[in-house]
Design an enzyme around this catalytic site. Structure first.
Site, PDB file in Angstrom:
ATOM      1  N   GLY A 177     -28.704  26.350   1.258  1.00  0.00           N
ATOM      2  CA  GLY A 177     -29.015  25.746   2.546  1.00  0.00           C
ATOM      3  C   GLY A 177     -30.431  25.210   2.575  1.00  0.00           C
ATOM      4  O   GLY A 177     -31.176  25.280   1.595  1.00  0.00           O
ATOM      5  N   ALA A 178     -30.815  24.670   3.717  1.00  0.00           N
ATOM      6  CA  ALA A 178     -32.095  23.982   3.832  1.00  0.00           C
ATOM      7  C   ALA A 178     -33.277  24.920   3.652  1.00  0.00           C
ATOM      8  O   ALA A 178     -34.258  24.575   2.980  1.00  0.00           O
ATOM      9  CB  ALA A 178     -32.177  23.278   5.183  1.00  0.00           C
ATOM     10  N   ILE A 179     -33.232  26.125   4.243  1.00  0.00           N
ATOM     11  CA  ILE A 179     -34.371  27.029   4.117  1.00  0.00           C
ATOM     12  C   ILE A 179     -34.529  27.542   2.686  1.00  0.00           C
ATOM     13  O   ILE A 179     -35.638  27.491   2.132  1.00  0.00           O
ATOM     14  CB  ILE A 179     -34.282  28.180   5.139  1.00  0.00           C
ATOM     15  CG1 ILE A 179     -34.518  27.630   6.554  1.00  0.00           C
ATOM     16  CG2 ILE A 179     -35.298  29.276   4.823  1.00  0.00           C
ATOM     17  CD1 ILE A 179     -34.416  28.654   7.657  1.00  0.00           C
ATOM     18  N   GLU A 187     -26.985  37.404  -4.773  1.00  0.00           N
ATOM     19  CA  GLU A 187     -25.555  37.339  -4.467  1.00  0.00           C
ATOM     20  C   GLU A 187     -24.970  36.009  -4.925  1.00  0.00           C
ATOM     21  O   GLU A 187     -23.897  35.944  -5.511  1.00  0.00           O
ATOM     22  CB  GLU A 187     -25.388  37.517  -2.963  1.00  0.00           C
ATOM     23  CG  GLU A 187     -23.994  37.406  -2.420  1.00  0.00           C
ATOM     24  CD  GLU A 187     -23.990  37.591  -0.926  1.00  0.00           C
ATOM     25  OE1 GLU A 187     -23.323  36.804  -0.230  1.00  0.00           O
ATOM     26  OE2 GLU A 187     -24.671  38.518  -0.428  1.00  0.00           O
TER      27      GLU A 187
END
Length: 432
Positions: free
Chosen positions: A217-219, A238
């Site tokens: 994702g973006a973060i 994970e």
């Protein structure tokens, strides 16, 4: 019988492969990039024959026809992590949700509590010894296949062969369906200025030689982009995506100082673009393992300087974190957040981090809240929380009083909401 003959005897069409699935059975389906779409489509064609078949899996992408209300009498979906394709069905009561720490999911299979009758999985072609690899998705698929009475596999020519604890022998498979299709892809998301600031704030907490857990994702992408001056980072996570590949190629990730699986990238599954799938194929620096191992907090803690980076929907002023629900509406799942937060907290020099934007809905609402919404689940308790990061800075909460926590969280909330948060804190006597 040699493995080639064994293989030929098991190959069949999808419709034939799923004929053994009967009414009332529990069927596990591998997810993410290993979603066996051909087998699922064939199983849906049996809707006129079977009833009350439970479909069980973690996150999946693409179509989820078993969640169609028209098939409710025939199939009932049980999500252990809610994806966008089944979210509405779960929220409407047409599908089920089983909350579970990912490190403990496999135990549901092996203990008999939630053992599948049938496992539908996707594998790589067999090697010269007759072993197929779970490829990009070991996760809980390995435990499900080892527990199920019947194992039916799609053998995909385009599934990369990965190393580690990632293999199943042809003799364990009952039916095989040959497919030759690209794996589903998700491209690296671009990140905006807010996410870039969050990434920079997180990166400043990461020491040289640390071991990382972060997702997609973006973060996470913004964090990885902010690590350009780091060296000898490791990965025990994970899942991972393309951003890891870039840092390996730049020499930023080497795993040279890892205290567990030195020199190896350890993960349960990965999901990204073809660049990622090509990178993991027969790559000796990649070790794929089941999540009951990867996510075990006691295993995670054996990595010194373990930096666990997770996100949230809301954090309240006492440090309670909600990541799986919007009030009473279930949204996603716990996944591995608590596993890694607790593992990192026990790691020598470890740091468990919750990173999130200070606001949602284009700045209309604060994610730092007085209290979690009524009915919201507490994913990570106030006792487990250490670092909370937004674009406005870092709040360290572990070992802090409620007064200290509230004041620290208000400082990293969006400025327009700080007065409201302070007013609540005074009314509840968190602060004077």
């Amino acid at each position: 019988m040699n493995w080639e003959a064994l293989y030929r005897n098991k190959v069949c069409a999808p419709a034939e492969a799923v004929q053994s699935i009967e009414s009332g059975q529990r069927v596990f389906v591998s997810g993410n990039a290993a979603y066996p779409q051909a087998l699922i489509n064939a199983l849906m064609e049996r809707a006129g024959v079977v009833t009350n078949v439970e479909i069980l899996h973690l996150l999946s992408f693409g179509e989820a026809p078993y969640a169609d209300p028209a098939l409710a009498r025939h199939f009932r979906h049980n999500a252990m992590f809610i994806g966008a394709n089944v979210r509405t069905a779960v929220q409407q009561g047409l599908a089920d949700f089983t909350p579970i720490f990912l490190s403990e999911a496999a135990r549901l299979f092996t203990s008999g509590q939630l053992t599948p009758d049938v496992a539908l999985i996707q594998l790589s072609p067999p090697d010269e010894h007759g072993f197929c690899s779970y490829g990009c998705e070991v996760a809980i698929s390995k435990a499900a296949a080892e527990s199920a009475r019947v194992v039916i596999a799609e053998v995909n020519r385009q599934m990369p062969r990965t190393l580690g604890d990632s293999f199943i022998h042809l003799s364990r498979l009952h039916r095989l369906v040959e497919v030759d299709r690209p794996l589903p892809q998700v491209r690296q998301g671009s990140f905006d200025e807010i996410q870039a600031r969050i990434g920079q704030n997180v990166a400043e907490l990461v020491p040289q030689g640390a071991t990382l857990q972060l997702g997609i994702g973006a973060i996470p992408d913004a964090v990885l982009a902010a690590l350009a001056t780091h060296r000898d980072l490791g990965v025990h996570t994970e899942m991972f995506s393309d951003g890891i590949v870039d840092l390996v190629e730049q020499g930023i990730i080497s795993g040279a100082t890892k205290t567990l699986h030195r020199g190896k990238i350890v993960a349960g599954f990965c999901f990204g673009t073809q660049k990622l799938y090509d990178f993991i194929a027969d790559n000796p620096i990649i070790e794929m393992h089941p999540t009951e191992y990867v996510n075990d907090p006691f295993v995670v803690a054996q990595n010194d300087a373990m930096i666990a980076i997770n996100s949230a929907l809301q954090v309240d002023l006492t440090g309670q974190v909600c990541a799986d629900s919007l009030g009473t509406r279930f949204y996603s799942g716990v996944g591995g957040q608590v596993d890694f937060m607790r593992g990192a907290s026990r790691s020598k020099g470890g740091k468990p981090i919750i990173a999130l934007p200070a606001t949602a809905k284009s700045g209309a609402i604060s994610r730092i809240v007085p209290t979690l919404e009524p009915g919201a689940g507490v994913t990570t308790t106030r006792n487990d929380i250490h670092y909370v990061v937004t674009e406005y800075g870092v709040a360290y909460l572990h070992g802090k009083t409620i007064r200290e926590r509230a004041l620290a969280l208000m400082k990293i909330a969006a400025p327009r909401f700080r007065e409201e948060l302070l007013r609540f804190a005074r009314e509840e006597h968190y602060v004077l």
